[in-house]
Design a protein around this motif. Sequence first.
Motif, PDB file in Angstrom:
ATOM      1  N   TRP A 266      83.594  65.702  74.234  1.00  0.00           N
ATOM      2  CA  TRP A 266      82.472  66.615  74.476  1.00  0.00           C
ATOM      3  C   TRP A 266      81.403  66.387  73.420  1.00  0.00           C
ATOM      4  O   TRP A 266      81.707  65.968  72.315  1.00  0.00           O
ATOM      5  CB  TRP A 266      82.917  68.067  74.298  1.00  0.00           C
ATOM      6  N   ASN A 267      80.153  66.781  73.753  1.00  0.00           N
ATOM      7  CA  ASN A 267      79.156  66.839  72.690  1.00  0.00           C
ATOM      8  C   ASN A 267      79.357  68.162  71.950  1.00  0.00           C
ATOM      9  O   ASN A 267      80.189  68.978  72.331  1.00  0.00           O
ATOM     10  CB  ASN A 267      77.729  66.685  73.239  1.00  0.00           C
ATOM     11  N   ALA A 268      78.603  68.396  70.902  1.00  0.00           N
ATOM     12  CA  ALA A 268      78.829  69.547  70.023  1.00  0.00           C
ATOM     13  C   ALA A 268      78.692  70.895  70.730  1.00  0.00           C
ATOM     14  O   ALA A 268      79.408  71.838  70.408  1.00  0.00           O
ATOM     15  CB  ALA A 268      77.881  69.495  68.825  1.00  0.00           C
ATOM     16  N   ASP A 269      77.795  71.021  71.718  1.00  0.00           N
ATOM     17  CA  ASP A 269      77.627  72.317  72.384  1.00  0.00           C
ATOM     18  C   ASP A 269      78.457  72.458  73.658  1.00  0.00           C
ATOM     19  O   ASP A 269      78.433  73.493  74.318  1.00  0.00           O
ATOM     20  CB  ASP A 269      76.154  72.615  72.661  1.00  0.00           C
TER      21      ASP A 269
ATOM     22  N   PRO B  81      94.052  68.048  75.862  1.00  0.00           N
ATOM     23  CA  PRO B  81      93.001  68.299  74.884  1.00  0.00           C
ATOM     24  C   PRO B  81      91.986  67.162  74.833  1.00  0.00           C
ATOM     25  O   PRO B  81      92.315  66.000  75.009  1.00  0.00           O
ATOM     26  CB  PRO B  81      93.760  68.404  73.573  1.00  0.00           C
ATOM     27  N   MET B  82      90.743  67.539  74.642  1.00  0.00           N
ATOM     28  CA  MET B  82      89.681  66.565  74.495  1.00  0.00           C
ATOM     29  C   MET B  82      88.807  67.057  73.353  1.00  0.00           C
ATOM     30  O   MET B  82      88.349  68.200  73.372  1.00  0.00           O
ATOM     31  CB  MET B  82      88.867  66.439  75.784  1.00  0.00           C
ATOM     32  N   GLY B  83      88.578  66.224  72.375  1.00  0.00           N
ATOM     33  CA  GLY B  83      87.823  66.636  71.197  1.00  0.00           C
ATOM     34  C   GLY B  83      86.335  66.399  71.318  1.00  0.00           C
ATOM     35  O   GLY B  83      85.832  65.980  72.362  1.00  0.00           O
ATOM     36  N   TYR B  84      85.650  66.677  70.258  1.00  0.00           N
ATOM     37  CA  TYR B  84      84.218  66.447  70.171  1.00  0.00           C
ATOM     38  C   TYR B  84      83.941  65.019  69.728  1.00  0.00           C
ATOM     39  O   TYR B  84      84.715  64.437  68.987  1.00  0.00           O
ATOM     40  CB  TYR B  84      83.566  67.424  69.206  1.00  0.00           C
TER      41      TYR B  84
END
Length: 56
Positions: free
Chosen positions: A20-23, A52-55
């Motif tokens: 994901w992007n930060a927002d 799970p998927m991180g930033y």
Amino acid sequence: MDGTIHGQGYFRETFTAHCWNADGHWIYLTAHRGNVTGWVSVAYVYYTDMGPMGYC
């Protein structure tokens, strides 16, 4: 966000989401058809919580 369009996704097309992007409004993914990688707005994809998927 400014950028280049790399392709178009189609109904029922599959992809691998990387992060994901930060927002949380954009997903960095790789489309399985054509092996195209790039950013897509979450407004244009349907996804399930398969882990799970991180930033980025």
